[in-house]
Design an enzyme around this catalytic site. Structure first.
Site, PDB file in Angstrom:
ATOM      1  CG  HIS A 129      -2.042   0.978   1.116  1.00 34.65           C
ATOM      2  ND1 HIS A 129      -2.077   2.126   1.866  1.00 34.65           N
ATOM      3  CD2 HIS A 129      -3.153   1.003   0.338  1.00 34.65           C
ATOM      4  CE1 HIS A 129      -3.175   2.804   1.560  1.00 34.65           C
ATOM      5  NE2 HIS A 129      -3.842   2.153   0.640  1.00 34.65           N
ATOM      6  CG  HIS A 149      -5.368   6.264  -2.700  1.00 28.36           C
ATOM      7  ND1 HIS A 149      -4.097   5.758  -2.598  1.00 28.36           N
ATOM      8  CD2 HIS A 149      -6.147   5.518  -1.878  1.00 28.36           C
ATOM      9  CE1 HIS A 149      -4.098   4.763  -1.736  1.00 28.36           C
ATOM     10  NE2 HIS A 149      -5.333   4.579  -1.285  1.00 28.36           N
ATOM     11  CG  HIS A 209      -7.752  -0.125  -2.275  1.00 26.16           C
ATOM     12  ND1 HIS A 209      -7.762   0.994  -3.077  1.00 26.16           N
ATOM     13  CD2 HIS A 209      -6.907   0.152  -1.250  1.00 26.16           C
ATOM     14  CE1 HIS A 209      -6.953   1.906  -2.548  1.00 26.16           C
ATOM     15  NE2 HIS A 209      -6.426   1.440  -1.444  1.00 26.16           N
ATOM     16  CG  HIS A 215     -11.515   5.406   1.749  1.00 29.66           C
ATOM     17  ND1 HIS A 215     -10.615   6.335   1.294  1.00 29.66           N
ATOM     18  CD2 HIS A 215     -10.790   4.321   2.095  1.00 29.66           C
ATOM     19  CE1 HIS A 215      -9.392   5.825   1.349  1.00 29.66           C
ATOM     20  NE2 HIS A 215      -9.471   4.607   1.826  1.00 29.66           N
ATOM     21  CG  HIS A 265      -8.034   5.491   5.922  1.00 27.83           C
ATOM     22  ND1 HIS A 265      -6.917   4.707   6.058  1.00 27.83           N
ATOM     23  CD2 HIS A 265      -8.691   5.018   4.833  1.00 27.83           C
ATOM     24  CE1 HIS A 265      -6.887   3.803   5.078  1.00 27.83           C
ATOM     25  NE2 HIS A 265      -7.962   3.974   4.327  1.00 27.83           N
ATOM     26  CG  PHE A 307      -2.861   7.102   1.475  1.00 26.86           C
ATOM     27  CD1 PHE A 307      -4.001   6.492   1.987  1.00 26.86           C
ATOM     28  CD2 PHE A 307      -3.018   8.044   0.466  1.00 26.86           C
ATOM     29  CE1 PHE A 307      -5.260   6.830   1.511  1.00 26.86           C
ATOM     30  CE2 PHE A 307      -4.279   8.383  -0.009  1.00 26.86           C
ATOM     31  CZ  PHE A 307      -5.394   7.778   0.514  1.00 26.86           C
ATOM     32  CG  HIS A 347      -9.442  -0.567   1.828  1.00 25.51           C
ATOM     33  ND1 HIS A 347      -9.818   0.120   0.702  1.00 25.51           N
ATOM     34  CD2 HIS A 347      -8.769   0.309   2.609  1.00 25.51           C
ATOM     35  CE1 HIS A 347      -9.370   1.364   0.781  1.00 25.51           C
ATOM     36  NE2 HIS A 347      -8.732   1.509   1.927  1.00 25.51           N
TER      37      HIS A 347
HETATM   38 CU1  C2O Z   1      -5.388   2.811  -0.298  1.00 25.26          CU
HETATM   39 CU2  C2O Z   1      -7.966   3.320   2.316  1.00 25.26          CU
HETATM   40  O1  C2O Z   1      -6.476   3.444   1.198  1.00 25.26           O
END
Ligand code: C2O
Length: 609
Positions: A182, A205, A214, A335, A339, A356, A369
Site C-alpha cells: 500500500h 487513489h 484495493h 473511506h 481512516h 497512506f 477495505h
Molecule cells: Cu489505499 Cu484506504 O487506502
C-alpha cells in the site's frame, strides 16, 4: 422497464421479488453464519451493463466516453455530441502500466510538525512477473462481517495472521511487506520520471483505479492467509460500518494480545464508541441515535445518489496523466473519514490508519477495505441503468503487480477485478439499513426538533452563525477556503426533459482543488442552505457531499495535489423543489484544514457515465 430505474424523488424502490428478497432484513445474522450457510448476496441486475465486464472491443464507446470526461477535466463545457466529431486527440490507448519494480524508490513522508522521513517500502524483486489467471475453485467463499464471526473462525484467522507476521522479513508475503504494498502504490514510490514522463508517479487513489486496485490487493492478501493455514477457502472478514451493529471497531481487533491488534489507533475511539462516517478530526457530541442517523443518511447519499461510473469510481486516469484527477464518492466519504477516525492523533504522521504510507500496518485496514470492496458489489446491484463499471479499455487494461500466495509476482489487470465471483469470493449477506435513510430538506425556523439534536454544542452553533453571515459571491476564482464561502452558481439548463433527466446527471463540478498532500482536509458542500442556527448534517437534503484528503505524499513533495470533484445534485434539487431555478447557492464549509485549500472553479455540468 421504467420501473427498474429508481425514481429520483422517492426512496429507492426494489422492483422485483428476486431483488427484494436479497435485501430483506436478516433473521439472525449470527445464526446464519454459524450454521455455515451464509446467504448468497446475488448481485442481480435487471438492466445489464452491456459494454462492461471484459468486452475488449468497444472502441467507439471507449473513445467517446473518454472525451466526455476530458471535457469535465479541461473545462470545455458540458455539451456533448459535437465534440465527439472532432478528431480525438486522446485516441491512443493509454492504460496505466504496472510499475517497474527496478525503479521503485523510498517514499517520502512529510508533515509540517514532524518534518520529513524516508520510508523503504519497495517490494523485493525476486523474479519476473507472470500474467494472472483467474483461479479455479469449487465453491465461492464468503467473507463474513467481522462482528458476527464465531470462535472457530476467529481461531483460524488469528492463526493465519500470526503465521503471516512470522514469515521472514524479506518474504513478500510477510505482513509488513503486505503493508508496504500500500505504501508503495500510494505514497509515490513508483515514479515514472525515469521513463521520460516528468512529474509522473503512480498513485492509485484519487481516480478510477481506487476500487480495482484495493480489490486485487486484498484478494492476494486473503490468498496468502488461506495458504498459510492450508485452507484455500479461507475468506477474510469485512468491517460492516454501514450498519449500526458494525459501527464500532470490531471486537476481534481490540484484544492487545491478538495479532489483529494495533496500538497506533485513536485511544478515544475504542468500543463502545461509534464511528462517525462524517468525521472531520474533532469529536462531535451527538447522541448514539443521532450518530446512527447521520451515518446511515451519509451512506444513502453516497451509495444511492452517485449512480454513474465516474461519480462512484472517480475520474479517468491514464498513462501519462497527472496523478490524482479526482476521487469517487466512496473514496471521498466515508473511506477517508474512517481512516482518520481510526488513526492515532498522537503519532507524528497520524499512524497507522491516518496516513497512506502506514495504513496497511493496521490489520483493521484490510477489514475496512473489505467493506469498501463489498460496497462496490452492492452499488452495481442496486436498481438504476447507469450503475455499470467503465467500458473503457484504458481502465480495463490498467495493471498492477502483486506477489501471490506462492510468492510469484503476477501482473493483474483491472478487467480481472470486475466480479468478485470470478475471483472466488462474495460477501455474507447482511441488512442494508441505509437504503431507508433518504435525506430530507431542512425546515428553516423550526430549529432541529425534527432531528432531535439534544447536544448541539457551541462549535456547531458558531459554524452555523458563520454560514449565515457569509455574503454570497460570484466568479471569484480561485477561492481560498479560509472561512465559510457562499457562491452563486448558474445552471446552464433550467428545464430538462424527462429523457435528459433519465440519461444524464446534473453535477456540481469542482475544478483544480489545490492543497498540500500531507494535510488532512475536509470541506462540506451545502446547496441552497438557508439560515438556521443549527449545523447542516448528512440527514439534510441540502448536504451535497464533502471533499476529503488523507495525509500522504508523492515523489515530488513540493508539487501540490491538484484534483477535481463532481457531486450529483439532480435528486437534491428535486428534493428542495428548485429545479426551475436559474442559480443555486453553494456553501463551502471548511471542517478541517481551514485555509489550506483553494478551488479553481465551480460549475454545473451534465454527465452520462
Ligand atoms: Cu489505499 Cu484506504 O487506502
Amino acid at each position: 422497464m421504467a420501473s427498474t430505474v429508481s425514481s429520483s424523488s422517492t426512496p429507492i424502490t426494489l422492483p422485483n421479488s428476486s431483488i427484494q428478497t436479497s435485501f430483506l432484513p436478516k433473521t439472525s445474522q449470527l445464526s446464519i453464519f454459524k450454521k455455515k450457510k451464509p446467504f448468497n448476496f446475488v448481485s442481480k441486475k435487471l438492466v445489464s451493463c452491456k459494454a462492461s465486464n471484459g468486452d475488449q472491443n468497444n472502441e467507439l464507446s471507449s473513445s467517446s466516453n473518454r472525451f466526455d470526461r476530458r471535457d469535465v477535466l479541461l473545462g470545455l463545457g458540458g455539451l456533448y455530441g459535437a465534440t465527439n466529431l472532432v478528431s480525438d486527440p486522446f485516441a491512443v490507448a493509454a492504460p496505466v502500466a504496472a510499475p517497474d519494480l527496478d525503479l521503485c524508490e523510498r517514499s517520502t513522508v512529510t508533515s509540517k510538525s514532524a518534518g520529513t522521513i524516508k520510508v523503504a517500502c519497495c517490494p523485493p524483486k525476486l523474479k519476473d512477473a507472470i500474467d494472472f489467471k483467474p483461479p479455479s475453485f469449487s465453491k465461492i467463499r464468503y467473507r463474513p462481517a467481522a462482528h458476527l464471526v464465531d470462535r472457530h473462525y476467529l481461531d483460524k484467522f488469528t492463526r493465519a495472521m500470526e503465521l503471516m507476521k512470522g514469515l521472514p522479513e524479506d518474504d513478500p508475503r510477510n505482513f509488513m511487506q503486505q503493508a508496504n504494498v500500500h505504501c508503495a502504490y500510494c505514497n509515490g514510490a513508483y515514479d515514472n520520471s525515469a521513463l521520460g514522463i516528468p512529474n509522473q508517479e503512480l498513485q492509485v487513489h484519487f481516480s478510477w483505479l481506487f476500487f480495482p486496485f484495493h480489490r486485487l490487493y486484498l484478494y492476494f492478501y486473503e490468498r496468502i492467509l488461506g495458504k498459510l493455514i492450508d485452507d484455500p477457502d479461507f475468506a477474510m472478514p469485512f468491517w460492516n460500518w454501514d450498519s449500526p451493529d458494525g459501527m464500532l471497531i470490531p471486537e476481534i481487533y481490540v484484544d492487545p494480545n491478538s495479532p489483529l491488534y494495533d496500538e497506533k489507533r485513536n485511544v478515544n475511539h475504542q468500543p463502545p464508541n461509534m464511528v462517525d462516517l462524517d468525521f472531520a478530526g474533532e469529536e462531535e457530541e451527538l447522541s448514539k441515535s443521532d450518530l446512527i442517523k447521520s451515518n446511515l443518511s451519509l451512506m444513502y447519499r453516497q451509495m444511492v445518489r452517485n449512480r454513474t461510473a465516474t461519480l462512484f469510481h472517480g475520474f479517468a486516469y491514464r498513462a501519462g496523466d497527472k496523478p490524482s484527477p479526482g476521487q469517487g464518492a466512496i473514496e471521498n466519504n466515508p473511506h477517508t473519514a474512517i481512516h482518520r477516525w481510526v488513526g492515532d492523533q498522537r503519532q507524528p504522521y497520524k499512524e497507522d490508519m491516518g496516513n497512506f504510507y502506514s495504513a496497511g500496518r493496521d490489520p483493521l485496514f484490510y477489514a475496512h477495505h473489505s467493506n469498501i470492496d463489498r460496497l462496490w458489489n452492492i452499488w452495481k446491484s442496486l436498481p438504476g441503468k447507469k450503475r455499470c463499471d467503465f467500458p473503457d479499455t484504458d481502465w480495463l487494461d490498467s495493471s498492477f503487480l502483486f506477489y501471490d500466495e506462492n510468492a510469484d509476482l503476477v501482473r493483474v489487470k483491472v478487467r480481472d477485478a470486475l466480479e468478485t465471483t470470478t475471483l472466488g469470493y462474495d460477501y455474507q449477506r447482511v441488512d442494508l439499513p441505509w437504503l431507508r435513510y433518504k435525506p430530507t430538506p431542512r425546515r428553516p425556523g423550526q430549529g432541529r426538533g425534527r432531528h432531535g439534536h439534544s447536544h448541539d454544542h457551541d462549535h456547531g452553533r458558531a459554524v452555523a452563525a458563520e454560514t449565515n453571515n457569509a455574503a454570497i459571491i460570484r466568479n471569484v476564482y480561485p477561492v481560498v477556503l479560509d472561512k465559510v464561502v457562499r457562491i452563486e452558481v448558474p445552471r446552464p439548463k433550467k428545464y430538462r426533459t424527462r429523457l435528459e433527466k433519465e440519461e444524464e446527471e446534473e453535477v456540481l463540478v469542482f475544478q483544480n482543488i489545490q492543497l498540500n498532500r500531507d494535510v488532512a482536509v475536509k470541506f462540506d458542500v451545502y446547496i441552497n442552505d438557508e439560515d438556521d442556527e443549527t449545523p447542516t448534517r448528512p440527514e439534510d437534503s441540502e448536504f451535497a457531499g464533502s471533499f476529503t484528503n488523507l495525509p500522504h505524499n508523492n515523489h515530488h513533495p513540493g508539487v501540490k495535489l491538484d484534483t477535481n470533484m463532481t457531486l450529483p445534485i439532480s435528486d437534491l434539487l428535486e428534493d428542495l423543489d428548485v429545479e426551475g431555478d436559474e442559480n443555486i447557492v453553494v456553501t463551502l464549509v471548511p471542517k478541517e484544514g481551514k485555509g489550506l485549500v483553494s478551488i479553481g472553479n465551480i460549475k454545473i455540468d451534465y454527465i452520462r457515465d
